[in-house]
Design a protein around this motif. Structure first.
Motif, PDB file in Angstrom:
ATOM      1  N   MET A  65       0.837  -1.195   0.000  1.00 12.19           N
ATOM      2  CA  MET A  65       0.000   0.000   0.000  1.00 12.19           C
ATOM      3  C   MET A  65       0.874   1.247   0.000  1.00 12.19           C
ATOM      4  SD  MET A  65      -1.413   0.079   3.953  1.00 12.19           S
ATOM      5  CE  MET A  65      -2.323   1.582   3.665  1.00 12.19           C
ATOM      6  N   LYS A  66       0.269   2.372  -0.325  1.00  8.96           N
ATOM      7  CA  LYS A  66       0.993   3.633  -0.408  1.00  8.96           C
ATOM      8  C   LYS A  66       1.356   4.117   0.996  1.00  8.96           C
ATOM      9  CE  LYS A  66       0.503   8.382  -2.072  1.00  8.96           C
ATOM     10  NZ  LYS A  66      -0.403   9.359  -2.735  1.00  8.96           N
ATOM     11  N   PRO A  67       2.611   4.504   1.246  1.00  5.86           N
ATOM     12  CA  PRO A  67       2.996   5.042   2.558  1.00  5.86           C
ATOM     13  C   PRO A  67       2.150   6.268   2.913  1.00  5.86           C
ATOM     14  CG  PRO A  67       4.925   4.576   1.234  1.00  5.86           C
ATOM     15  CD  PRO A  67       3.744   4.453   0.316  1.00  5.86           C
ATOM     16  N   PHE A  68       1.952   6.455   4.211  1.00  2.50           N
ATOM     17  CA  PHE A  68       1.160   7.589   4.672  1.00  2.50           C
ATOM     18  C   PHE A  68       1.787   8.173   5.931  1.00  2.50           C
ATOM     19  CE2 PHE A  68      -0.543   3.681   6.390  1.00  2.50           C
ATOM     20  CZ  PHE A  68      -0.827   3.954   7.715  1.00  2.50           C
ATOM     21  N   LYS A  69       1.330   9.356   6.310  1.00  2.00           N
ATOM     22  CA  LYS A  69       1.915  10.092   7.429  1.00  2.00           C
ATOM     23  C   LYS A  69       0.880  10.298   8.526  1.00  2.00           C
ATOM     24  CE  LYS A  69       2.777  14.493   6.965  1.00  2.00           C
ATOM     25  NZ  LYS A  69       3.418  15.767   6.504  1.00  2.00           N
ATOM     26  N   VAL A  70       1.310  10.072   9.765  1.00  2.00           N
ATOM     27  CA  VAL A  70       0.462  10.300  10.937  1.00  2.00           C
ATOM     28  C   VAL A  70       1.120  11.356  11.810  1.00  2.00           C
ATOM     29  CG1 VAL A  70      -0.579   9.272  12.985  1.00  2.00           C
ATOM     30  CG2 VAL A  70      -0.369   7.925  10.879  1.00  2.00           C
ATOM     31  N   ARG A  71       0.363  12.382  12.128  1.00  3.40           N
ATOM     32  CA  ARG A  71       0.867  13.467  12.980  1.00  3.40           C
ATOM     33  C   ARG A  71       0.190  13.345  14.341  1.00  3.40           C
ATOM     34  NH1 ARG A  71      -0.481  18.889  14.237  1.00  3.40           N
ATOM     35  NH2 ARG A  71       1.319  20.311  14.281  1.00  3.40           N
ATOM     36  N   LEU A  72       0.983  13.069  15.381  1.00  4.07           N
ATOM     37  CA  LEU A  72       0.452  12.843  16.729  1.00  4.07           C
ATOM     38  C   LEU A  72       0.794  14.009  17.640  1.00  4.07           C
ATOM     39  CD1 LEU A  72       2.027   9.838  15.845  1.00  4.07           C
ATOM     40  CD2 LEU A  72       0.258   9.160  17.473  1.00  4.07           C
ATOM     41  N   ARG A  73      -0.187  14.468  18.360  1.00  7.84           N
ATOM     42  CA  ARG A  73       0.023  15.534  19.340  1.00  7.84           C
ATOM     43  C   ARG A  73      -0.320  14.977  20.724  1.00  7.84           C
ATOM     44  NH1 ARG A  73      -3.287  21.299  19.657  1.00  7.84           N
ATOM     45  NH2 ARG A  73      -1.965  22.298  21.238  1.00  7.84           N
ATOM     46  N   PHE A  74       0.664  14.996  21.624  1.00 12.29           N
ATOM     47  CA  PHE A  74       0.503  14.450  22.970  1.00 12.29           C
ATOM     48  C   PHE A  74       0.318  15.593  23.964  1.00 12.29           C
ATOM     49  CE2 PHE A  74       2.890  11.254  20.609  1.00 12.29           C
ATOM     50  CZ  PHE A  74       2.135  10.117  20.878  1.00 12.29           C
ATOM     51  N   HIS A  75      -0.762  15.541  24.698  1.00 15.42           N
ATOM     52  CA  HIS A  75      -1.140  16.646  25.574  1.00 15.42           C
ATOM     53  C   HIS A  75      -0.660  16.452  27.012  1.00 15.42           C
ATOM     54  CE1 HIS A  75      -3.891  18.788  22.757  1.00 15.42           C
ATOM     55  NE2 HIS A  75      -3.955  17.581  22.200  1.00 15.42           N
ATOM     56  N   ASP A  76      -0.502  17.579  27.678  1.00 17.05           N
ATOM     57  CA  ASP A  76      -0.193  17.641  29.114  1.00 17.05           C
ATOM     58  C   ASP A  76       1.062  16.838  29.454  1.00 17.05           C
ATOM     59  OD1 ASP A  76      -2.456  19.179  29.165  1.00 17.05           O
ATOM     60  OD2 ASP A  76      -3.734  17.661  30.050  1.00 17.05           O
ATOM     61  N   ASP A  77       1.020  16.070  30.556  1.00 14.15           N
ATOM     62  CA  ASP A  77       2.259  15.451  31.022  1.00 14.15           C
ATOM     63  C   ASP A  77       2.614  14.160  30.294  1.00 14.15           C
ATOM     64  OD1 ASP A  77       0.424  13.699  32.116  1.00 14.15           O
ATOM     65  OD2 ASP A  77       1.378  13.624  34.097  1.00 14.15           O
ATOM     66  N   LEU A  78       1.896  13.816  29.237  1.00 15.85           N
ATOM     67  CA  LEU A  78       2.328  12.688  28.416  1.00 15.85           C
ATOM     68  C   LEU A  78       3.699  12.968  27.790  1.00 15.85           C
ATOM     69  CD1 LEU A  78      -0.938  11.557  26.575  1.00 15.85           C
ATOM     70  CD2 LEU A  78       0.160  10.522  28.580  1.00 15.85           C
ATOM     71  N   SER A  79       4.048  14.236  27.714  1.00 17.48           N
ATOM     72  CA  SER A  79       5.350  14.597  27.148  1.00 17.48           C
ATOM     73  C   SER A  79       6.508  14.079  27.997  1.00 17.48           C
ATOM     74  CB  SER A  79       5.460  16.118  27.000  1.00 17.48           C
ATOM     75  OG  SER A  79       5.371  16.752  28.258  1.00 17.48           O
ATOM     76  N   VAL A  80       6.229  13.666  29.248  1.00 22.97           N
ATOM     77  CA  VAL A  80       7.299  13.141  30.103  1.00 22.97           C
ATOM     78  C   VAL A  80       7.892  11.868  29.513  1.00 22.97           C
ATOM     79  CG1 VAL A  80       5.860  11.655  31.574  1.00 22.97           C
ATOM     80  CG2 VAL A  80       7.908  12.720  32.524  1.00 22.97           C
ATOM     81  N   PHE A  81       7.121  11.193  28.671  1.00 26.70           N
ATOM     82  CA  PHE A  81       7.599   9.955  28.058  1.00 26.70           C
ATOM     83  C   PHE A  81       8.381  10.189  26.765  1.00 26.70           C
ATOM     84  CE2 PHE A  81       3.745   8.765  30.426  1.00 26.70           C
ATOM     85  CZ  PHE A  81       4.254   7.760  31.234  1.00 26.70           C
ATOM     86  N   LEU A  82       8.390  11.421  26.299  1.00 27.41           N
ATOM     87  CA  LEU A  82       8.997  11.733  25.009  1.00 27.41           C
ATOM     88  C   LEU A  82      10.367  12.373  25.190  1.00 27.41           C
ATOM     89  CD1 LEU A  82       5.844  13.359  23.378  1.00 27.41           C
ATOM     90  CD2 LEU A  82       6.541  10.955  23.294  1.00 27.41           C
ATOM     91  N   ARG A  83      11.149  12.376  24.128  1.00 28.07           N
ATOM     92  CA  ARG A  83      12.442  13.055  24.183  1.00 28.07           C
ATOM     93  C   ARG A  83      12.257  14.552  24.388  1.00 28.07           C
ATOM     94  NH1 ARG A  83      15.849  10.171  19.229  1.00 28.07           N
ATOM     95  NH2 ARG A  83      15.959   8.076  20.166  1.00 28.07           N
ATOM     96  N   SER A  84      11.236  15.087  23.729  1.00 28.04           N
ATOM     97  CA  SER A  84      10.893  16.491  23.935  1.00 28.04           C
ATOM     98  C   SER A  84       9.954  16.596  25.125  1.00 28.04           C
ATOM     99  CB  SER A  84      10.204  17.063  22.692  1.00 28.04           C
ATOM    100  OG  SER A  84       9.681  18.357  22.977  1.00 28.04           O
ATOM    101  N   LYS A  85      10.316  17.387  26.119  1.00 22.50           N
ATOM    102  CA  LYS A  85       9.498  17.516  27.314  1.00 22.50           C
ATOM    103  C   LYS A  85       8.510  18.679  27.217  1.00 22.50           C
ATOM    104  CE  LYS A  85      11.810  14.134  29.039  1.00 22.50           C
ATOM    105  NZ  LYS A  85      11.245  12.776  29.032  1.00 22.50           N
ATOM    106  N   ALA A  86       8.441  19.302  26.051  1.00 23.48           N
ATOM    107  CA  ALA A  86       7.531  20.435  25.885  1.00 23.48           C
ATOM    108  C   ALA A  86       6.085  19.970  25.981  1.00 23.48           C
ATOM    109  CB  ALA A  86       7.764  21.103  24.533  1.00 23.48           C
ATOM    110  N   SER A  87       5.239  20.790  26.590  1.00 26.88           N
ATOM    111  CA  SER A  87       3.816  20.470  26.659  1.00 26.88           C
ATOM    112  C   SER A  87       3.236  20.417  25.253  1.00 26.88           C
ATOM    113  CB  SER A  87       3.086  21.541  27.484  1.00 26.88           C
ATOM    114  OG  SER A  87       1.708  21.282  27.543  1.00 26.88           O
ATOM    115  N   ASP A  88       2.288  19.517  25.058  1.00 30.02           N
ATOM    116  CA  ASP A  88       1.634  19.336  23.755  1.00 30.02           C
ATOM    117  C   ASP A  88       2.667  19.048  22.670  1.00 30.02           C
ATOM    118  OD1 ASP A  88      -0.584  19.916  25.197  1.00 30.02           O
ATOM    119  OD2 ASP A  88      -1.086  21.757  24.155  1.00 30.02           O
ATOM    120  N   ALA A  89       3.524  18.049  22.922  1.00 30.74           N
ATOM    121  CA  ALA A  89       4.579  17.682  21.981  1.00 30.74           C
ATOM    122  C   ALA A  89       3.987  17.024  20.740  1.00 30.74           C
ATOM    123  CB  ALA A  89       5.569  16.732  22.658  1.00 30.74           C
ATOM    124  N   ILE A  90       4.635  17.248  19.610  1.00 31.21           N
ATOM    125  CA  ILE A  90       4.158  16.728  18.325  1.00 31.21           C
ATOM    126  C   ILE A  90       5.200  15.786  17.734  1.00 31.21           C
ATOM    127  CG2 ILE A  90       3.524  17.326  15.965  1.00 31.21           C
ATOM    128  CD1 ILE A  90       2.426  19.971  17.073  1.00 31.21           C
TER     129      ILE A  90
END
Length: 251
Positions: free
Chosen positions: A1-26
């Motif tokens: 199938m054709k590749p596709f792109k997903v843009r995820l925005r994580f709100h509030d303190d879910l950013s603690v799990f990401l490399r970027s600790k900014a609120s509402d990380a994308i």
């Protein structure tokens, strides 16, 4: 199938799990095959028990939703204002039975002090923790995010702080437990529910001064530990009230 792109925005303190600790990380993901939303979210480092609401192109979906084309995804934790406005929660509150991993002994003791049923074995491995969780219908408390991602985990929490009192406040808030606190009703050593004990029945096990100055006792029917309101009791009461008061405030 054709590749596709997903843009995820994580709100509030879910950013603690990401490399970027900014609120509402994308984060953006390029996918080449149909993939469940749960797998995509966890590939970003977010354990599914931390997610309470998912919107895909503004539509509420569950963890079994399959992504197959370009999409914009909003991911919210428990307690976000957006989750308060929907009845399609992915997580439960009001859970009062827990199993905690071997690194959370102080948190376990605090929760038992507040009257909550917490199974704990310092040397339990991951398999044993999951078995207890499933068999006894408990929520899993762990600082191991990979363990929290296990497919059989329905309810759980990853304490953000490494301080036991702060962790306790987090758990009370996460599961909305402040009105369910029943302090001094559970054994701190083995988790058993305490029972009233007649002084005459346990007097042989008391220290001489305890026999003289105290008349009301409780005992754990499982490990036989005896409790009374000794000189340390006012300090414990203040601690309980501090946790209760702070848990009721907004994080």
């Amino acid at each position: 199938m054709k590749p596709f792109k997903v843009r995820l925005r994580f709100h509030d303190d879910l950013s603690v799990f990401l490399r970027s600790k900014a609120s509402d990380a994308i984060i953006e993901r390029r996918l080449a095959e149909k993939t469940s939303i749960k797998d995509v979210i966890e590939s970003c480092g977010i354990p599914h028990p931390e997610v309470d609401l998912i919107l895909v192109d503004e539509q509420t979906v569950g963890f079994d939703h399959t992504l197959a084309k370009d999409a914009k995804v909003e991911v919210f934790p428990v307690g976000n204002l957006s989750t308060d406005r929907t009845d399609k929660h992915l997580q439960a509150v009001g859970i009062i039975r827990f199993v905690s991993d071997g690194h959370l002994g102080s948190l376990t003791r605090n929760l038992r002090l507040l009257g909550f049923d917490v199974s704990y074995c310092q040397n339990a491995d991951d398999r044993q923790l999951l078995e207890v969780m499933v068999r006894e219908n408990r929520a899993l408390l762990t600082r191991d995010r990979r363990l929290l991602m296990h497919g059989i985990v329905q309810h759980g929490y990853w304490p953000r702080s490494q301080n036991a009192d702060e962790q306790t406040i987090e758990v009370v808030r996460r599961f909305d437990l402040s009105e369910l606190i029943a302090p001094f009703t559970r054994c701190l050593r083995c988790n058993g529910p305490l029972e009233a004990a007649a002084k005459a029945d346990i007097i042989g096990k008391l220290e001489p001064l305890t026999k003289i100055y105290y008349d009301q006792f409780r005992r754990c029917p499982d490990c036989k530990q005896i409790y009374w309101s000794g000189s340390h009791f006012p300090k414990l009461q203040r601690r309980v009230e501090e946790i209760r008061s702070r848990a009721r405030r907004k994080a």
